[in-house]
Enzyme design. Structure first.
Site, mmCIF file in Angstrom:
data_model
loop_
_atom_site.group_PDB
_atom_site.id
_atom_site.type_symbol
_atom_site.label_atom_id
_atom_site.label_comp_id
_atom_site.label_asym_id
_atom_site.label_seq_id
_atom_site.Cartn_x
_atom_site.Cartn_y
_atom_site.Cartn_z
ATOM 1 N N SER A 1 -53.791 -17.528 24.648
ATOM 2 C CA SER A 1 -55.216 -17.857 24.492
ATOM 3 C C SER A 1 -56.035 -16.661 24.942
ATOM 4 C CB SER A 1 -55.589 -19.061 25.359
ATOM 5 O OG SER A 1 -56.995 -19.196 25.436
ATOM 6 N N TYR B 1 -55.355 -22.957 33.788
ATOM 7 C CA TYR B 1 -55.093 -22.816 32.352
ATOM 8 C C TYR B 1 -55.152 -21.340 31.958
ATOM 9 C CZ TYR B 1 -55.534 -23.104 27.295
ATOM 10 O OH TYR B 1 -55.342 -22.920 25.954
#
Ligand code: NAP
Length: 266
Positions: free
Chosen positions: A142, A155
């Site tokens: 990501s 995350y």
């Protein structure tokens, strides 16, 4: 539409979103598929449609990758099935909550899936790929791995791990015939956001990419042999400058004397 048989692609998190689109696109490119996720109904529906439309062989493994037994089953498949030529490590969860509003047990489960499961599956796949001098791993990372201030820090850190592991694998597996790619999506319109507690409709539409576009662009990056693919980043020179600064630092990162700015050198 199917081309020359490419072997089998094992796709984790294939029951929805980015993983389901990888399954569709890879089948159209000539891969047989092994689809992994927890939701049996969605996996079977996808497997049925893809088989009908592409005539490829599609197998389903219903497994919770947060559960040791489920994870071991997928690891075994990767070790034993020599037809597997591509692993797409896509299953992952995330959230936007800051530390003070997050439950540490949820953070541990996030790490177990995004980091531990991805690592174990990679370790299960690589020896066979190297022995056969053929294989590839696509790791879905990501952009928050390079911008960890954006969403939940655990995350972001989990995705920094995915990108760093992929860079290391690229280095370790050079000249083995095995390829790796890290894909860094920005905000993408999938269930990811609602699952993480912030429905995607709450984001400004100009920062959200369609999942089809994300996967199609990422596969173009794969075809071009890219190690790091960032579909939403238009100014590629920004990434290239960042990466070349990192490479320039590498030979200077370990020395026997603290830098002069600390004033401790005898
Ligand atoms: P998604 O639609 O929520 O897909 C997540 C997939 O992971 C689902 O198929 C889900 O299936 C599976 N999964 C979740 N927990 C699992 C578990 N314990 N065991 C096995 N499978 C599990 O979201 P997505 O956006 O496509 O996410 C795919 C990847 O893209 C993730 O790694 C995510 O971090 C990354 N990503 C997404 C975005 C975004 O904005 N959407 C941005 C950057 C990166 P089941 O529920 O059936 O198990």
């Amino acid at each position: 539409m199917s081309r020359i048989h490419q072997g089998t692609a094992l796709v984790t998190g294939a029951s929805s979103g980015i993983g389901a689109l990888y399954a569709d696109r890879l089948a159209r490119r000539g891969y047989d598929l092994i689809l992994v996720a927890r939701n049996r109904e969605r996996l079977n529906a996808l497997a049925g449609r893809v088989t009908r439309e592409t005539q490829r062989v599609v197998e389903v493994i219903v497994a919770d990758l947060n559960d040791r037994t489920g994870l071991r089953e997928v690891e075994q498949t990767l070790r034993q099935d020599a037809s597997i030529t591509l692993l797409v490590n896509n299953a992952g969860v995330g959230t936007h909550t800051p530390l003070l509003e997050s439950n540490v047990d949820d953070m541990e489960r996030l790490i177990d899936l995004n980091v531990t499961a991805l690592t174990r599956l990679t370790y299960a796949a690589v020896p066979g790929f190297v022995a056969r001098a053929r294989g590839a791993i696509i790791n879905i990372s990501s952009v928050v791995g390079i911008a960890p201030e954006t969403l939940n820090g655990v995350y972001g850190a989990s995705k920094a791990y995915v990108t760093a592991l992929t860079q290391s694998l690229h280095h370790e597996l050079a000249d083995t015939g095995v390829r790796v790619q890290a894909v860094l999506p920005g905000a993408t319109a999938t269930d990811f956001w609602a699952t993480g507690g912030l429905p995607v409709e709450h984001l400004p539409s100009e920062i959200v990419m369609r999942a089809d576009d994300l996967v199609d662009a990422a596969l173009v990056g794969f075809d071009r042999g890219e190690l790091i693919t960032i579909p939403p980043l238009h100014a590629l020179d920004l990434w290239e400058r960042y990466e070349s600064a990192r490479q320039a630092m590498r030979p200077q990162l370990s020395t026997n004397v603290p830098a002069a700015r600390y004033g401790v050198t005898a």
